[in-house]
Design a protein around this motif. Structure first.
Motif, PDB file in Angstrom:
ATOM      1  N   CYS A   5     -38.052  24.325  34.226  1.00 32.30           N
ATOM      2  CA  CYS A   5     -39.219  25.179  34.409  1.00 32.30           C
ATOM      3  C   CYS A   5     -38.935  26.267  35.440  1.00 32.30           C
ATOM      4  O   CYS A   5     -37.986  26.176  36.223  1.00 32.30           O
ATOM      5  CB  CYS A   5     -40.426  24.353  34.836  1.00 32.30           C
ATOM      6  SG  CYS A   5     -41.166  23.422  33.476  1.00 32.30           S
ATOM      7  N   TYR A  42     -47.952  27.205  36.386  1.00 29.62           N
ATOM      8  CA  TYR A  42     -48.119  26.075  37.298  1.00 29.62           C
ATOM      9  C   TYR A  42     -49.548  26.121  37.830  1.00 29.62           C
ATOM     10  O   TYR A  42     -50.091  27.204  38.074  1.00 29.62           O
ATOM     11  CB  TYR A  42     -47.168  26.182  38.483  1.00 29.62           C
ATOM     12  CG  TYR A  42     -45.735  25.759  38.232  1.00 29.62           C
ATOM     13  CD1 TYR A  42     -45.119  24.813  39.055  1.00 29.62           C
ATOM     14  CD2 TYR A  42     -44.981  26.307  37.203  1.00 29.62           C
ATOM     15  CE1 TYR A  42     -43.799  24.441  38.861  1.00 29.62           C
ATOM     16  CE2 TYR A  42     -43.665  25.937  36.997  1.00 29.62           C
ATOM     17  CZ  TYR A  42     -43.072  25.005  37.830  1.00 29.62           C
ATOM     18  OH  TYR A  42     -41.771  24.633  37.634  1.00 29.62           O
ATOM     19  N   GLY A  45     -43.430  28.615  33.666  1.00 32.78           N
ATOM     20  CA  GLY A  45     -43.507  27.587  32.648  1.00 32.78           C
ATOM     21  C   GLY A  45     -42.131  27.158  32.184  1.00 32.78           C
ATOM     22  O   GLY A  45     -41.136  27.312  32.892  1.00 32.78           O
ATOM     23  N   TYR A  46     -42.066  26.653  30.959  1.00 31.88           N
ATOM     24  CA  TYR A  46     -40.817  26.103  30.408  1.00 31.88           C
ATOM     25  C   TYR A  46     -39.933  27.207  29.833  1.00 31.88           C
ATOM     26  O   TYR A  46     -40.410  28.182  29.255  1.00 31.88           O
ATOM     27  CB  TYR A  46     -41.132  25.101  29.302  1.00 31.88           C
ATOM     28  CG  TYR A  46     -39.898  24.700  28.520  1.00 31.88           C
ATOM     29  CD1 TYR A  46     -39.022  23.742  29.026  1.00 31.88           C
ATOM     30  CD2 TYR A  46     -39.594  25.325  27.317  1.00 31.88           C
ATOM     31  CE1 TYR A  46     -37.871  23.398  28.332  1.00 31.88           C
ATOM     32  CE2 TYR A  46     -38.441  24.982  26.612  1.00 31.88           C
ATOM     33  CZ  TYR A  46     -37.586  24.023  27.130  1.00 31.88           C
ATOM     34  OH  TYR A  46     -36.444  23.715  26.445  1.00 31.88           O
ATOM     35  N   ARG A  64     -47.059  18.382  32.565  1.00 30.16           N
ATOM     36  CA  ARG A  64     -47.144  19.639  31.843  1.00 30.16           C
ATOM     37  C   ARG A  64     -47.089  19.409  30.341  1.00 30.16           C
ATOM     38  O   ARG A  64     -46.716  18.329  29.871  1.00 30.16           O
ATOM     39  CB  ARG A  64     -46.011  20.579  32.241  1.00 30.16           C
ATOM     40  CG  ARG A  64     -44.610  20.119  31.767  1.00 30.16           C
ATOM     41  CD  ARG A  64     -43.634  21.264  31.911  1.00 30.16           C
ATOM     42  NE  ARG A  64     -42.249  20.924  31.654  1.00 30.16           N
ATOM     43  CZ  ARG A  64     -41.663  20.931  30.458  1.00 30.16           C
ATOM     44  NH1 ARG A  64     -42.383  21.179  29.372  1.00 30.16           N
ATOM     45  NH2 ARG A  64     -40.378  20.670  30.333  1.00 30.16           N
TER      46      ARG A  64
END
Length: 400
Positions: A58, A102, A160-161, A266
Motif C-alpha cells: 500500500c 487510508y 491505497g493498494y 482494508r
C-alpha cells in the motif's frame, strides 16, 4: 540465478536483492555518472521469504513529516508513469493505485490534534487528505461503530493498494538487462582496512574486492553490519496478515482503516478484506521465524474488527501469513547513507513497514550519493546514520 560471480572486483556490491537492493541497482545502472560493475548478492533467489514478498503493498500520503510525504508523492508519480520512467519498454505497464485511501481514526484529543496538524501540512504539499468529523465519517462510511471516535483523517487520491511486486520485478529485470550481475549466495565476511570496506567473502568461499558496499538486507541488516564491526538499531519484528471473506460484505469500498488499537483493515477484493496486526508484546524475532500466532486472531484481532465494523461479525480466513518489519528501534524510519566512519559502507535499512512505498525515492537517492557524493533530487539527509550515533530520532508519528 548464477552462484559464481563473473569478476573478482566490483565497484558496488549490494547485499540483498529484494526491492531495496534492486532499486539501488537499477538507479545506479541508469546513472550517466556511473560506469562501474555492480554485483547483487541474494541469499534466497526465490525471494519467497523476503519482506517484499510479505508486504501488504500500500501507499499513503498521510505522514507527519513533510519529507515522508514527498517520498510517497514521488512514488505515486513514478509508478503511474512506469513505462516512461523505465525507458519506454513496451512490456512495462503503468501501474495504478486503487485509491480507497487510508482512514486514521482518533479516539482522544492528542491523537485528533496530531491528525489535524499533519493533514494541514499534507494539504500544503498537495496531498488530497481531509479531516472528517465523527458525523461525516458516519455519513460516508455508515458501517463503522464510532462511539469512541472523535474524528478521522482520510486520503482521497494516491492512497491505497498498488502492485509493488510488479515494480520489484521490473527493477530487477531492467537492472539485469543493464548489466547488473545477480548471484545466489550469502556474504559471510566483510573485511575493512583504514576505515573502508576492502572485500567481502561469500558462502562459496570466494573473496571479492569491493569499492562500495550497500547493506540492503532488510530484517538481516544488523547481521550484515556486524560483519564489518558496525551496528545499526534494526531488528526483525513480526507482523501478521489475514485475508478474510465476509459473510455480509460492505456495500462500498473499505478504506485502509487504522483503528486506535493499531489493528488495520482494508478492501482486498469484492468480498474479501485484508487485516494486519502486530503482536503484543512485540519483541525482536529470528529472521527465519514465520510462525503464525493463531491466538492473536481469536482473542485480539477479530474482536477489535467486529467491534469497529459490526457487519463483520462473521469472517472466514482464506489466507494468512507472518512477515517481518525491518524495525528501526530508534524512530521507525529509514537509515540511508554511509556509516560515519567506514565511509564506503552504505545503509538502506530500517524502513519499519514503509519500505515498498519508499523504494523508488530511496534507491534513487542512494545511487545519487554513491555516484556524486550528494543527493541531487530529494534531500534525504535527515535519514543519515549520524542521527543513530547521536540518538536523535526523526519525529514521524504516523507509524503503523
Amino acid at each position: 540465478m548464477a552462484t559464481d560471480p563473473h569478476q573478482q572486483t566490483y565497484d558496488v556490491i549490494i547485499v540483498g536483492g529484494a526491492i531495496m537492493g534492486s532499486s539501488v541497482a537499477w538507479w545506479l545502472s541508469q546513472s550517466p555518472d556511473f560506469q562501474g560493475r555492480i554485483l547483487v548478492v541474494e541469499r534466497d533467489p526465490s525471494y519467497a521469504l523476503c519482506s517484499t514478498a510479505h508486504t501488504n503493498s500500500c501507499l499513503r500520503q498521510q505522514f507527519s513529516e513533510p519529507l515522508n510525504v514527498r517520498i510517497s508523492q514521488f512514488t505515486a508519480s513514478f509508478i503511474k508513469n512506469l513505462r516512461a520512467n523505465m525507458g519506454g519498454d513496451p512490456r512495462i505497464e503503468d501501474l495504478t493505485i486503487q485509491s480507497f485511501g487510508y482512514l486514521y481514526l482518533a479516539h482522544n484529543k492528542a491523537h485528533a490534534d496530531a491528525l489535524r496538524a499533519a493533514q494541514a501540512m499534507q494539504r500544503r504539499l498537495g496531498a488530497a487528505t481531509r479531516i472528517l468529523s465523527r458525523d461525516e465519517i458516519a455519513q460516508d462510511f455508515p458501517f463503522y461503530q464510532l462511539d469512541d471516535i472523535l474524528l478521522g483523517s482520510h486520503g482521497t487520491r494516491d492512497e491505497g493498494y498498488w502492485d509493488g511486486g510488479a515494480l520489484f520485478d521490473w527493477f530487477r529485470r531492467k537492472a539485469v538487462a543493464a548489466g547488473v550481475e545477480y548471484v545466489a549466495g550469502e556474504v559471510e565476511a566483510i573485511t575493512t582496512a583504514q576505515d573502508k570496506v576492502v572485500n567481502v567473502t561469500l558462502s562459496s568461499g570466494q573473496t571479492l574486492s569491493c569499492g562500495h558496499l550497500v547493506n540492503a538486507a532488510g530484517p538481516r541488516a544488523r547481521l550484515v553490519a556486524r560483519m564489518a564491526g558496525l551496528d545499526i538499531p534494526v531488528e526483525p519484528r513480526k507482523r501478521f496478515t489475514w485475508v478474510v471473506k465476509a459473510e455480509r460484505p460492505l456495500d462500498r469500498q473499505l478504506p485502509l482503516t487504522i483503528d486506535p488499537s493499531g489493528v488495520h483493515i482494508r478492501q482486498d477484493g469484492p468480498e474479501t478484506y485484508m487485516i494486519g496486526a502486530r503482536p503484543d508484546p512485540d519483541p525482536a524475532v529470528d529472521p527465519d521465524d514465520f510462525h503464525m500466532d493463531h491466538g492473536l486472531w481469536e482473542h485480539h484481532v477479530w474482536p477489535i474488527v467486529a467491534t469497529r465494523i459490526p457487519q463483520f461479525d462473521a469472517l472466514k480466513i482464506v489466507h494468512e501469513w507472518a512477515g517481518h518489519y525491518a524495525y528501526n528501534t530508534l524512530d521507525q524510519n529509514a537509515v540511508l547513507g554511509p556509516h560515519n566512519k567506514v565511509e564506503n559502507f552504505y545503509f538502506i535499512n530500517g524502513f519499519s513497514g514503509h519500505g515498498l512505498q519508499q523504494a523508488p525515492a530511496m534507491g534513487r537517492g542512494l545511487a545519487e550519493l554513491i555516484t556524486t557524493g550528494s543527493f541531487q533530487t530529494l534531500d534525504l539527509c535527515p535519514f543519515g546514520y549520524d542521527r543513530i550515533v547521536e540518538g536523535r530520532p526523526i519525529g514521524e508519528t504516523a507509524v503503523i
